[in-house]
Design a protein around this motif. Structure first.
Motif, PDB file in Angstrom:
ATOM      1  N   VAL A  72       0.863  -1.192   0.000  1.00  0.00           N
ATOM      2  CA  VAL A  72       0.000   0.000   0.000  1.00  0.00           C
ATOM      3  C   VAL A  72       0.896   1.238   0.000  1.00  0.00           C
ATOM      4  CG1 VAL A  72      -1.724   1.328   1.302  1.00  0.00           C
ATOM      5  CG2 VAL A  72      -1.857  -1.173   1.254  1.00  0.00           C
ATOM      6  N   ASN A  73       0.498   2.236  -0.776  1.00  0.00           N
ATOM      7  CA  ASN A  73       1.234   3.513  -0.833  1.00  0.00           C
ATOM      8  C   ASN A  73       0.347   4.645  -0.319  1.00  0.00           C
ATOM      9  OD1 ASN A  73       1.405   6.146  -2.663  1.00  0.00           O
ATOM     10  ND2 ASN A  73       3.467   5.356  -2.474  1.00  0.00           N
ATOM     11  N   PHE A  74       0.929   5.537   0.447  1.00  0.00           N
ATOM     12  CA  PHE A  74       0.176   6.706   0.938  1.00  0.00           C
ATOM     13  C   PHE A  74       1.211   7.781   1.254  1.00  0.00           C
ATOM     14  CE2 PHE A  74       1.391   6.594   5.386  1.00  0.00           C
ATOM     15  CZ  PHE A  74       1.977   5.342   5.450  1.00  0.00           C
ATOM     16  N   ILE A 140      14.330   4.072  -6.316  1.00  0.00           N
ATOM     17  CA  ILE A 140      14.751   5.385  -6.843  1.00  0.00           C
ATOM     18  C   ILE A 140      13.900   5.672  -8.072  1.00  0.00           C
ATOM     19  CG2 ILE A 140      17.137   5.228  -5.994  1.00  0.00           C
ATOM     20  CD1 ILE A 140      16.761   5.105  -9.686  1.00  0.00           C
ATOM     21  N   GLN A 141      13.460   6.901  -8.201  1.00  0.00           N
ATOM     22  CA  GLN A 141      12.736   7.276  -9.421  1.00  0.00           C
ATOM     23  C   GLN A 141      13.535   8.319 -10.175  1.00  0.00           C
ATOM     24  OE1 GLN A 141       8.496   8.320  -9.365  1.00  0.00           O
ATOM     25  NE2 GLN A 141       8.898   9.753 -11.027  1.00  0.00           N
ATOM     26  N   GLY A 142      14.083   7.925 -11.308  1.00  0.00           N
ATOM     27  CA  GLY A 142      14.826   8.854 -12.159  1.00  0.00           C
ATOM     28  C   GLY A 142      13.891   9.845 -12.834  1.00  0.00           C
ATOM     29  N   GLU A 144      13.006  10.610 -15.744  1.00  0.00           N
ATOM     30  CA  GLU A 144      12.102  10.254 -16.849  1.00  0.00           C
ATOM     31  C   GLU A 144      10.808   9.614 -16.355  1.00  0.00           C
ATOM     32  OE1 GLU A 144      15.131   9.075 -15.920  1.00  0.00           O
ATOM     33  OE2 GLU A 144      15.893   7.898 -17.607  1.00  0.00           O
ATOM     34  N   GLY A 145      10.733   9.408 -15.029  1.00  0.00           N
ATOM     35  CA  GLY A 145       9.584   8.722 -14.444  1.00  0.00           C
ATOM     36  C   GLY A 145       8.312   9.560 -14.456  1.00  0.00           C
ATOM     37  N   GLY A 146       7.221   8.891 -14.095  1.00  0.00           N
ATOM     38  CA  GLY A 146       5.898   9.506 -14.186  1.00  0.00           C
ATOM     39  C   GLY A 146       5.474  10.265 -12.940  1.00  0.00           C
ATOM     40  N   ALA A 172      13.408   2.769 -10.799  1.00  0.00           N
ATOM     41  CA  ALA A 172      12.179   3.185 -11.491  1.00  0.00           C
ATOM     42  C   ALA A 172      12.477   4.409 -12.341  1.00  0.00           C
ATOM     43  CB  ALA A 172      11.080   3.500 -10.484  1.00  0.00           C
ATOM     44  N   GLY A 173      11.626   4.602 -13.341  1.00  0.00           N
ATOM     45  CA  GLY A 173      11.778   5.752 -14.237  1.00  0.00           C
ATOM     46  C   GLY A 173      12.221   5.268 -15.598  1.00  0.00           C
ATOM     47  N   GLY A 174      11.233   5.007 -16.481  1.00  0.00           N
ATOM     48  CA  GLY A 174      11.552   4.676 -17.873  1.00  0.00           C
ATOM     49  C   GLY A 174      11.634   3.193 -18.185  1.00  0.00           C
ATOM     50  N   VAL A 192      13.206  -3.819 -10.918  1.00  0.00           N
ATOM     51  CA  VAL A 192      12.685  -2.581 -11.494  1.00  0.00           C
ATOM     52  C   VAL A 192      11.270  -2.339 -10.990  1.00  0.00           C
ATOM     53  CG1 VAL A 192      14.062  -2.584 -13.613  1.00  0.00           C
ATOM     54  CG2 VAL A 192      11.828  -3.743 -13.595  1.00  0.00           C
ATOM     55  N   ALA A 193      10.886  -1.063 -10.966  1.00  0.00           N
ATOM     56  CA  ALA A 193       9.513  -0.682 -10.629  1.00  0.00           C
ATOM     57  C   ALA A 193       8.979   0.140 -11.796  1.00  0.00           C
ATOM     58  CB  ALA A 193       9.490   0.127  -9.336  1.00  0.00           C
ATOM     59  N   MET A 194       7.742  -0.137 -12.184  1.00  0.00           N
ATOM     60  CA  MET A 194       7.169   0.556 -13.354  1.00  0.00           C
ATOM     61  C   MET A 194       5.783   1.088 -13.019  1.00  0.00           C
ATOM     62  SD  MET A 194       8.225  -2.149 -16.354  1.00  0.00           S
ATOM     63  CE  MET A 194       7.020  -3.350 -15.866  1.00  0.00           C
ATOM     64  N   GLY A 195       5.538   2.333 -13.422  1.00  0.00           N
ATOM     65  CA  GLY A 195       4.223   2.918 -13.250  1.00  0.00           C
ATOM     66  C   GLY A 195       3.501   2.959 -14.591  1.00  0.00           C
ATOM     67  N   THR A 196       4.001   3.807 -15.492  1.00  0.00           N
ATOM     68  CA  THR A 196       3.328   4.036 -16.769  1.00  0.00           C
ATOM     69  C   THR A 196       3.072   2.741 -17.535  1.00  0.00           C
ATOM     70  OG1 THR A 196       4.423   6.181 -16.854  1.00  0.00           O
ATOM     71  CG2 THR A 196       3.468   5.375 -18.905  1.00  0.00           C
ATOM     72  N   ARG A 197       4.064   1.829 -17.527  1.00  0.00           N
ATOM     73  CA  ARG A 197       3.894   0.575 -18.286  1.00  0.00           C
ATOM     74  C   ARG A 197       2.704  -0.228 -17.742  1.00  0.00           C
ATOM     75  NH1 ARG A 197       4.146  -1.859 -23.147  1.00  0.00           N
ATOM     76  NH2 ARG A 197       1.995  -1.502 -22.530  1.00  0.00           N
TER      77      ARG A 197
HETATM   78  C1  FMN Z   1      -0.591   8.375 -13.419  1.00  0.00           C
HETATM   79  C2  FMN Z   1       0.477   8.343 -12.375  1.00  0.00           C
HETATM   80  C3  FMN Z   1       0.138   8.576 -11.050  1.00  0.00           C
HETATM   81  C4  FMN Z   1       1.111   8.494 -10.039  1.00  0.00           C
HETATM   82  N1  FMN Z   1       0.729   8.655  -8.733  1.00  0.00           N
HETATM   83  C5  FMN Z   1       1.634   8.435  -7.735  1.00  0.00           C
HETATM   84  C6  FMN Z   1       1.216   8.433  -6.375  1.00  0.00           C
HETATM   85  O1  FMN Z   1       0.042   8.621  -6.039  1.00  0.00           O
HETATM   86  N2  FMN Z   1       2.158   8.214  -5.411  1.00  0.00           N
HETATM   87  C7  FMN Z   1       3.471   7.962  -5.743  1.00  0.00           C
HETATM   88  O2  FMN Z   1       4.294   7.760  -4.830  1.00  0.00           O
HETATM   89  N3  FMN Z   1       3.893   7.955  -7.040  1.00  0.00           N
HETATM   90  C8  FMN Z   1       2.999   8.171  -8.032  1.00  0.00           C
HETATM   91  N4  FMN Z   1       3.408   8.108  -9.351  1.00  0.00           N
HETATM   92  C9  FMN Z   1       4.801   7.720  -9.669  1.00  0.00           C
HETATM   93  C10 FMN Z   1       4.892   6.195  -9.877  1.00  0.00           C
HETATM   94  O3  FMN Z   1       4.563   5.515  -8.682  1.00  0.00           O
HETATM   95  C11 FMN Z   1       6.275   5.707 -10.336  1.00  0.00           C
HETATM   96  O4  FMN Z   1       7.271   6.031  -9.395  1.00  0.00           O
HETATM   97  C12 FMN Z   1       6.642   6.230 -11.713  1.00  0.00           C
HETATM   98  O5  FMN Z   1       5.536   6.157 -12.567  1.00  0.00           O
HETATM   99  C13 FMN Z   1       7.815   5.429 -12.288  1.00  0.00           C
HETATM  100  O6  FMN Z   1       8.160   5.881 -13.556  1.00  0.00           O
HETATM  101  P1  FMN Z   1       7.595   5.224 -14.940  1.00  0.00           P
HETATM  102  O7  FMN Z   1       6.237   5.787 -15.111  1.00  0.00           O
HETATM  103  O8  FMN Z   1       8.574   5.684 -15.963  1.00  0.00           O
HETATM  104  O9  FMN Z   1       7.568   3.731 -14.783  1.00  0.00           O
HETATM  105  C14 FMN Z   1       2.462   8.210 -10.373  1.00  0.00           C
HETATM  106  C15 FMN Z   1       2.796   8.001 -11.728  1.00  0.00           C
HETATM  107  C16 FMN Z   1       1.825   8.042 -12.716  1.00  0.00           C
HETATM  108  C17 FMN Z   1       2.224   7.759 -14.149  1.00  0.00           C
END
Ligand code: FMN
Length: 352
Positions: A72-74, A140-142, A144-146, A172-174, A192-197
């Protein structure tokens, strides 16, 4: 599975592969988390966009959909954060991630409850601080991350943090494929950790009109702005963002106040709690109070795209990687593809 993919992260989180689906506000809902976990990755439920009383039912819903561990993230500045901490501890999830505001006592409470603490950081000094308060691992989120993001690219931040801390580090990041996973492992990351993918999958519950904007976006359509909420935020260019970029200071202030009222309705938060949240962001991000007030813009406008499916009237947080992706696999297909590509790369690198 190749032994190289069985990293300390897999043991720490109890997942099959060293792949994390990160939390994304309004996006990483139970359906996505469960699909990621069922595919062998480790999913984080986004609780930063939930009311405190919604967190327990969301955890229960994930458990109806998967028997795999998840997190869980908060963040500590959100209204009801103390209640969320209690809920997460009572539910006994496998891990927590948090971006802003944790302290040593909170980390101790989670660890005493057997919950892995794995915050996300965008700078080496934040990684060091988190390790000093006792976290188990770091993402770590570089740049280029979201979403909210820093300037330092993954290729520089990752080795810098790996040299500075002794706990497992997740990159994370890209990231989006098996080559990226092997590259991160070669640096010394634990996964790795991915958000956008993961947002760009069929299992992600974001409505189709919004997902279509992601698949259609090219690299030129993705920009970094501070106009939305005072912090650096990476977004897909659209009509709403253009409005922010052309608005004067008064227009920005009026828009922020309007969104603060919408956020109050959306979250049930009291005005005092929203002001407190803005103050927390102000302290943490080195912002003026006016900028911190703009913090309400993001959740309200992201909700419009991600829940209501009205991408022309909301904003779309994204990593740069959306600019080179145009498909929507299922989580199962995505994770299987990444693992198979990674194993192929590892075989070639090892000469057979
Ligand atoms: C639509 C979106 C919403 C996000 N919301 C959060 C968030 O609520 N909390 C958080 O810690 N990171 C948030 N992030 C960052 C992501 O958890 C993650 O670190 C990031 O997307 C990684 O980069 P990537 O998109 O290149 O994989 C969000 C990213 C995106 C794309």
């Amino acid at each position: 599975m190749s032994a190289a993919l069985h990293t300390p992260l897999v043991d720490l989180l109890g997942c099959r592969y060293p792949i994390v689906q990160t939390a994304m506000g309004w996006v990483a809902r139970p359906e996505l988390v469960a699909a990621s976990c069922n595919a062998g990755a480790f999913g984080f439920l986004a609780a930063a966009s939930l009311r405190a009383e919604e967190v327990g039912p969301a955890i229960d819903r994930v458990r109806e959909l998967t028997d795999q561990p998840f997190g869980v993230n908060f963040h500590m500045f959100q209204p009801g954060a103390a209640k969320i901490v209690d809920t997460v501890i009572a539910a006994g999830v496998r891990a927590v991630s948090f971006g802003r505001g944790p302290d040593k006592a909170m980390v101790r409470r989670f660890r005493d409850a057997g919950i892995v603490c794995m915050p996300t950081v965008g700078a080496v000094r934040h990684a060091q601080k988190m390790v000093s308060i006792g976290v188990d691992a770091i993402t770590i989120q570089g740049g280029e991350g979201g979403g909210h993001t820093g300037f330092v690219p993954t290729t520089l931040l990752l080795p810098q943090v790996l040299d500075a801390v002794k706990v497992p580090v997740v990159a994370a990041g890209g990231f989006f494929d098996g080559r990226g996973l092997v590259a991160a492992l070669a640096y010394g990351a634990a996964g790795v950790a991915m958000g956008t993918r993961f947002l760009m999958t069929r299992d992600c519950p974001v409505p189709e009109p919004t997902k279509t904007r992601y698949t259609a976006a090219g690299l030129d359509d993705i920009v970094l702005t501070t106009r939305l909420d005072g912090l650096q935020h990476r977004l897909i260019r659209n009509e709403v963002l253009a409005g922010f970029e052309h608005a004067g200071p008064l227009g920005l202030l009026v828009g922020a106040l309007r969104n603060a009222l919408r956020l109050k309705r959306l979250t049930g938060a009291k005005l005092g709690e929203l002001v407190e949240a803005a103050r927390g962001m102000q302290r943490e991000g080195g912002l003026s109070f006016g900028q911190a007030l703009m913090a309400a813009n993001s959740p309200v406008l992201i909700e419009r795209s991600m829940i209501q499916g009205r991408p022309s009237e909301g904003v779309m947080s994204t990593g740069q990687v959306a600019g080179i992706l145009d498909d929507l696999p299922s989580c199962e297909e995505l994770v299987a593809r990444i693992v198979s590509e990674a194993e192929g790369r590892l075989r070639e690198l090892c000469g057979g």
